[in-house]
Design a protein around this motif. Structure first.
Motif, PDB file in Angstrom:
ATOM      1  N   VAL A  77     -11.685  47.695  44.189  1.00 36.46           N
ATOM      2  CA  VAL A  77     -10.651  46.660  44.181  1.00 36.46           C
ATOM      3  C   VAL A  77     -11.268  45.346  43.726  1.00 36.46           C
ATOM      4  O   VAL A  77     -12.149  44.804  44.403  1.00 36.46           O
ATOM      5  N   PRO A  78     -10.866  44.794  42.582  1.00 30.95           N
ATOM      6  CA  PRO A  78     -11.464  43.548  42.090  1.00 30.95           C
ATOM      7  C   PRO A  78     -11.050  42.349  42.940  1.00 30.95           C
ATOM      8  O   PRO A  78      -9.959  42.313  43.507  1.00 30.95           O
ATOM      9  N   ARG A  79     -11.927  41.369  43.015  1.00 30.76           N
ATOM     10  CA  ARG A  79     -11.666  40.159  43.794  1.00 30.76           C
ATOM     11  C   ARG A  79     -11.569  38.962  42.854  1.00 30.76           C
ATOM     12  O   ARG A  79     -12.532  38.650  42.143  1.00 30.76           O
ATOM     13  N   PRO A  80     -10.438  38.286  42.825  1.00 37.03           N
ATOM     14  CA  PRO A  80     -10.307  37.133  41.922  1.00 37.03           C
ATOM     15  C   PRO A  80     -11.092  35.939  42.442  1.00 37.03           C
ATOM     16  O   PRO A  80     -11.309  35.775  43.642  1.00 37.03           O
ATOM     17  N   GLU A  81     -11.526  35.090  41.516  1.00 37.37           N
ATOM     18  CA  GLU A  81     -12.205  33.857  41.880  1.00 37.37           C
ATOM     19  C   GLU A  81     -11.168  32.786  42.202  1.00 37.37           C
ATOM     20  O   GLU A  81     -10.149  32.667  41.527  1.00 37.37           O
ATOM     21  N   ASN A 309      -9.214  40.548  30.408  1.00 39.75           N
ATOM     22  CA  ASN A 309     -10.374  40.675  31.268  1.00 39.75           C
ATOM     23  C   ASN A 309     -10.044  41.673  32.370  1.00 39.75           C
ATOM     24  O   ASN A 309      -8.921  42.182  32.441  1.00 39.75           O
ATOM     25  N   LEU A 310     -11.038  41.942  33.229  1.00 34.95           N
ATOM     26  CA  LEU A 310     -10.758  42.793  34.381  1.00 34.95           C
ATOM     27  C   LEU A 310      -9.629  42.201  35.203  1.00 34.95           C
ATOM     28  O   LEU A 310      -8.676  42.901  35.586  1.00 34.95           O
ATOM     29  N   LEU A 311      -9.718  40.910  35.469  1.00 36.92           N
ATOM     30  CA  LEU A 311      -8.630  40.155  36.077  1.00 36.92           C
ATOM     31  C   LEU A 311      -8.413  38.899  35.245  1.00 36.92           C
ATOM     32  O   LEU A 311      -9.386  38.237  34.843  1.00 36.92           O
ATOM     33  N   VAL A 312      -7.171  38.578  34.975  1.00 37.01           N
ATOM     34  CA  VAL A 312      -6.866  37.326  34.285  1.00 37.01           C
ATOM     35  C   VAL A 312      -6.407  36.306  35.317  1.00 37.01           C
ATOM     36  O   VAL A 312      -6.041  36.654  36.448  1.00 37.01           O
ATOM     37  N   TYR A 313      -6.398  35.039  34.915  1.00 39.56           N
ATOM     38  CA  TYR A 313      -6.079  33.965  35.838  1.00 39.56           C
ATOM     39  C   TYR A 313      -4.869  33.182  35.347  1.00 39.56           C
ATOM     40  O   TYR A 313      -4.562  33.196  34.149  1.00 39.56           O
ATOM     41  N   PRO A 314      -4.166  32.504  36.250  1.00 41.15           N
ATOM     42  CA  PRO A 314      -2.917  31.834  35.878  1.00 41.15           C
ATOM     43  C   PRO A 314      -3.099  30.819  34.750  1.00 41.15           C
ATOM     44  O   PRO A 314      -4.121  30.131  34.662  1.00 41.15           O
ATOM     45  N   VAL A 315      -2.099  30.765  33.900  1.00 40.04           N
ATOM     46  CA  VAL A 315      -2.083  29.797  32.807  1.00 40.04           C
ATOM     47  C   VAL A 315      -1.916  28.391  33.384  1.00 40.04           C
ATOM     48  O   VAL A 315      -1.075  28.166  34.262  1.00 40.04           O
ATOM     49  N   ASP A 316      -2.704  27.472  32.883  1.00 40.12           N
ATOM     50  CA  ASP A 316      -2.653  26.101  33.395  1.00 40.12           C
ATOM     51  C   ASP A 316      -2.656  25.128  32.216  1.00 40.12           C
ATOM     52  O   ASP A 316      -3.238  25.398  31.157  1.00 40.12           O
ATOM     53  N   ILE A 323       6.577  28.850  32.152  1.00 38.18           N
ATOM     54  CA  ILE A 323       5.587  29.853  31.769  1.00 38.18           C
ATOM     55  C   ILE A 323       4.406  29.826  32.740  1.00 38.18           C
ATOM     56  O   ILE A 323       3.912  30.874  33.179  1.00 38.18           O
ATOM     57  N   CYS A 324       3.955  28.641  33.109  1.00 39.77           N
ATOM     58  CA  CYS A 324       2.851  28.521  34.069  1.00 39.77           C
ATOM     59  C   CYS A 324       3.204  29.141  35.408  1.00 39.77           C
ATOM     60  O   CYS A 324       2.399  29.869  36.009  1.00 39.77           O
ATOM     61  N   GLU A 325       4.397  28.865  35.882  1.00 42.82           N
ATOM     62  CA  GLU A 325       4.832  29.410  37.171  1.00 42.82           C
ATOM     63  C   GLU A 325       4.967  30.925  37.102  1.00 42.82           C
ATOM     64  O   GLU A 325       4.603  31.649  38.040  1.00 42.82           O
ATOM     65  N   ALA A 326       5.526  31.443  36.001  1.00 38.49           N
ATOM     66  CA  ALA A 326       5.665  32.898  35.849  1.00 38.49           C
ATOM     67  C   ALA A 326       4.302  33.570  35.817  1.00 38.49           C
ATOM     68  O   ALA A 326       4.108  34.642  36.400  1.00 38.49           O
ATOM     69  N   SER A 327       3.342  32.960  35.151  1.00 35.49           N
ATOM     70  CA  SER A 327       1.999  33.521  35.088  1.00 35.49           C
ATOM     71  C   SER A 327       1.362  33.577  36.478  1.00 35.49           C
ATOM     72  O   SER A 327       0.821  34.607  36.886  1.00 35.49           O
ATOM     73  N   LYS A 328       1.426  32.477  37.203  1.00 32.99           N
ATOM     74  CA  LYS A 328       0.829  32.435  38.534  1.00 32.99           C
ATOM     75  C   LYS A 328       1.478  33.436  39.478  1.00 32.99           C
ATOM     76  O   LYS A 328       0.794  34.187  40.204  1.00 32.99           O
ATOM     77  N   ARG A 329       2.801  33.476  39.462  1.00 35.39           N
ATOM     78  CA  ARG A 329       3.540  34.357  40.364  1.00 35.39           C
ATOM     79  C   ARG A 329       3.289  35.842  40.057  1.00 35.39           C
ATOM     80  O   ARG A 329       3.064  36.659  40.956  1.00 35.39           O
ATOM     81  N   THR A 330       3.296  36.198  38.791  1.00 27.92           N
ATOM     82  CA  THR A 330       3.186  37.606  38.415  1.00 27.92           C
ATOM     83  C   THR A 330       1.765  38.127  38.572  1.00 27.92           C
ATOM     84  O   THR A 330       1.566  39.275  38.978  1.00 27.92           O
ATOM     85  N   ILE A 331       0.771  37.327  38.258  1.00 25.82           N
ATOM     86  CA  ILE A 331      -0.617  37.760  38.435  1.00 25.82           C
ATOM     87  C   ILE A 331      -0.886  38.081  39.900  1.00 25.82           C
ATOM     88  O   ILE A 331      -1.505  39.101  40.236  1.00 25.82           O
ATOM     89  N   GLN A 332      -0.427  37.217  40.784  1.00 25.22           N
ATOM     90  CA  GLN A 332      -0.606  37.470  42.217  1.00 25.22           C
ATOM     91  C   GLN A 332       0.166  38.711  42.663  1.00 25.22           C
ATOM     92  O   GLN A 332      -0.339  39.532  43.440  1.00 25.22           O
ATOM     93  N   SER A 333       1.387  38.882  42.151  1.00 30.25           N
ATOM     94  CA  SER A 333       2.209  40.031  42.517  1.00 30.25           C
ATOM     95  C   SER A 333       1.576  41.339  42.057  1.00 30.25           C
ATOM     96  O   SER A 333       1.527  42.321  42.799  1.00 30.25           O
ATOM     97  N   HIS A 334       1.059  41.375  40.819  1.00 26.35           N
ATOM     98  CA  HIS A 334       0.427  42.593  40.302  1.00 26.35           C
ATOM     99  C   HIS A 334      -0.815  42.948  41.107  1.00 26.35           C
ATOM    100  O   HIS A 334      -1.073  44.132  41.378  1.00 26.35           O
ATOM    101  N   LEU A 335      -1.586  41.943  41.466  1.00 26.53           N
ATOM    102  CA  LEU A 335      -2.813  42.207  42.222  1.00 26.53           C
ATOM    103  C   LEU A 335      -2.496  42.829  43.575  1.00 26.53           C
ATOM    104  O   LEU A 335      -3.107  43.827  43.984  1.00 26.53           O
ATOM    105  N   LEU A 336      -1.525  42.266  44.277  1.00 21.98           N
ATOM    106  CA  LEU A 336      -1.170  42.794  45.596  1.00 21.98           C
ATOM    107  C   LEU A 336      -0.499  44.162  45.500  1.00 21.98           C
ATOM    108  O   LEU A 336      -0.764  45.062  46.314  1.00 21.98           O
ATOM    109  N   LYS A 337       0.356  44.328  44.504  1.00 24.52           N
ATOM    110  CA  LYS A 337       1.144  45.552  44.393  1.00 24.52           C
ATOM    111  C   LYS A 337       0.319  46.753  43.942  1.00 24.52           C
ATOM    112  O   LYS A 337       0.404  47.836  44.528  1.00 24.52           O
TER     113      LYS A 337
END
Length: 391
Positions: A77-81, A309-316, A323-337
């Motif tokens: 399980v990868p761990r995001p920074e 990448n193995l894990l990508v990070y939210p667009v800022d 677009i920034c909010e969608a990126s942040k929300r979906t990246i977190q959702s995919h990781l947990l799901k």
């Protein structure tokens, strides 16, 4: 008392000038084929406790076997920074020329047999308004593993059992990996998990009692209900016997076991299913109410930002905060799901600029409009002049 045979397979008894019909009974059909040594059909799946325990696959208890999900080990399980983001540079707004807008409309009209090409050729442009449309896409390429007990008839084939070593855990079974971000399913037999056992369905006999006739080899006649007579006359369907040969077993009283195909023994083994799935999320902010967003599904855009990448990070720092909010929300959702039941193998996020231009024009003194969208210059319009004539 004379007897003579008639063509219908009956005997005519002549007595006092009156004919009486008596059916001849086939002695072979009178014999009951019931064999108590043939067992009744057993369960359709191995009963609980029938299967051996294999380390790493203890969740399988027998019974109606279904795939058991094998969650990945913690180190998979990868761990995001924390506080890490992806920065996006500015992008130029695409434009569509009048010639390109006219050509797009002519191609659109050419596919509509009720539309005339004359308006598209002779229209007068009034205004062309380009819109900034961004499409955000997140792809999470996952690998999941599940296992299930399966069996096949033992016909003398080699069996890879525990005597050859311990079975590897689900996530240590070697498989061939497909290209990234492509859906694929691979099924492999877990090494050293096979063993031979007597067939649970026929108890090692290779045959089971016929369920249609219950092993007797015959069934009651449905026309005369077993009486041998219909309206005081001999039943022609069963020839007066009151029963018929069983069509399911051909009067044998038993059938070949469908589980072992008559081979009496089964090879049980664990089948591992490895599923690679590209989980895709797309988002386009709805900024042009007159244009249906579903139309964008059929066209492509210009990808000006690609992050893999193995894990990508939210667009800022991107000018479109949706677009920034969608990126942040979906990246977190995919990781947990997906990390809970599968292994995240790779992620990729892209931002595309999808061309969209609202074109306004006049024809014969009336105002009309249409949209040109996508790199393919597709057209969407709700109103077109001269839609009932072909010129």
């Amino acid at each position: 008392m004379p007897y003579f045979r008639v063509s219908l397979g009956e005997e005519a008894l002549s007595e006092g000038g009156t004919l009486h019909f008596v059916y001849i009974m086939d002695h072979e059909d009178d014999i009951d084929t019931f064999d108590p040594s043939i067992p009744e059909e057993g369960p359709s799946a191995p009963p609980p406790g029938w299967l051996d325990n294999v380390t790493g696959y203890e969740e399988h208890k027998g019974g109606e076997c279904t795939d058991q999900i094998c969650p990945p080990p913690p180190d998979y399980v990868p761990r995001p920074e924390n506080e890490k983001n992806a920065f996006v540079s500015n992008v130029m707004l695409p434009t569509v020329s009048e010639d390109a807008a006219r050509d797009a409309l002519l191609q659109f009209v050419g596919k509509k047999w009720t539309y005339s090409s004359k308006p598209a050729k002779n229209l007068i442009f009034k205004d062309m308004r380009p819109f900034t449309v961004y499409r955000y896409r997140l792809e999470t390429f996952t690998e999941s593993r599940s296992s299930v007990w399966e069996s096949e008839p033992h016909t003398g084939q080699c069996v890879d059992g525990p005597e050859n070593g311990a079975s590897p855990p689900p996530w240590q079974v070697q498989v061939s990996y497909p290209p990234k971000f492509t859906d694929f399913v691979q099924k492999v037999r877990v090494p050293h998990s096979s063993f031979i056992k007597t067939c649970y369905r026929c108890q090692g006999i290779g045959r089971v009692r016929c369920t249609h006739c219950r092993g007797k080899g015959w069934t009651r006649c449905m026309f005369c209900h077993g009486s041998g007579h219909v309206h005081h006359r001999g039943c022609r369907n069963c020839h007066g016997r009151g029963r018929r040969r069983c069509v399911s077993c051909q009067r044998k009283g038993h059938q070949i076991c469908v589980t072992c195909n008559g081979h009496r023994n089964l090879v049980h083994f664990i089948r591992l299913t490895v599923t690679w799935k590209n989980q895709v999320f797309e988002f386009i902010p709805d900024r042009v109410p007159e244009f249906p967003l579903k139309k964008f599904d059929k066209v492509s855009g210009e990808a000006f930002f690609v992050d893999e990448n193995l894990l990508v990070y939210p667009v800022d720092g991107f000018p479109d905060q949706d677009i920034c909010e969608a990126s942040k929300r979906t990246i977190q959702s995919h990781l947990l799901k997906y990390s809970a039941v599968s292994r995240i193998f790779q992620q990729r996020q892209t931002i595309e600029l999808v061309p969209l231009t609202h074109v306004f024009y006049t024809y014969n003194g009336k105002d009309y409009d249409y949209f040109v969208f996508g790199r393919e210059n597709k057209v969407h319009t709700t109103k077109y002049p001269s839609s009932c004539s072909i010129l």
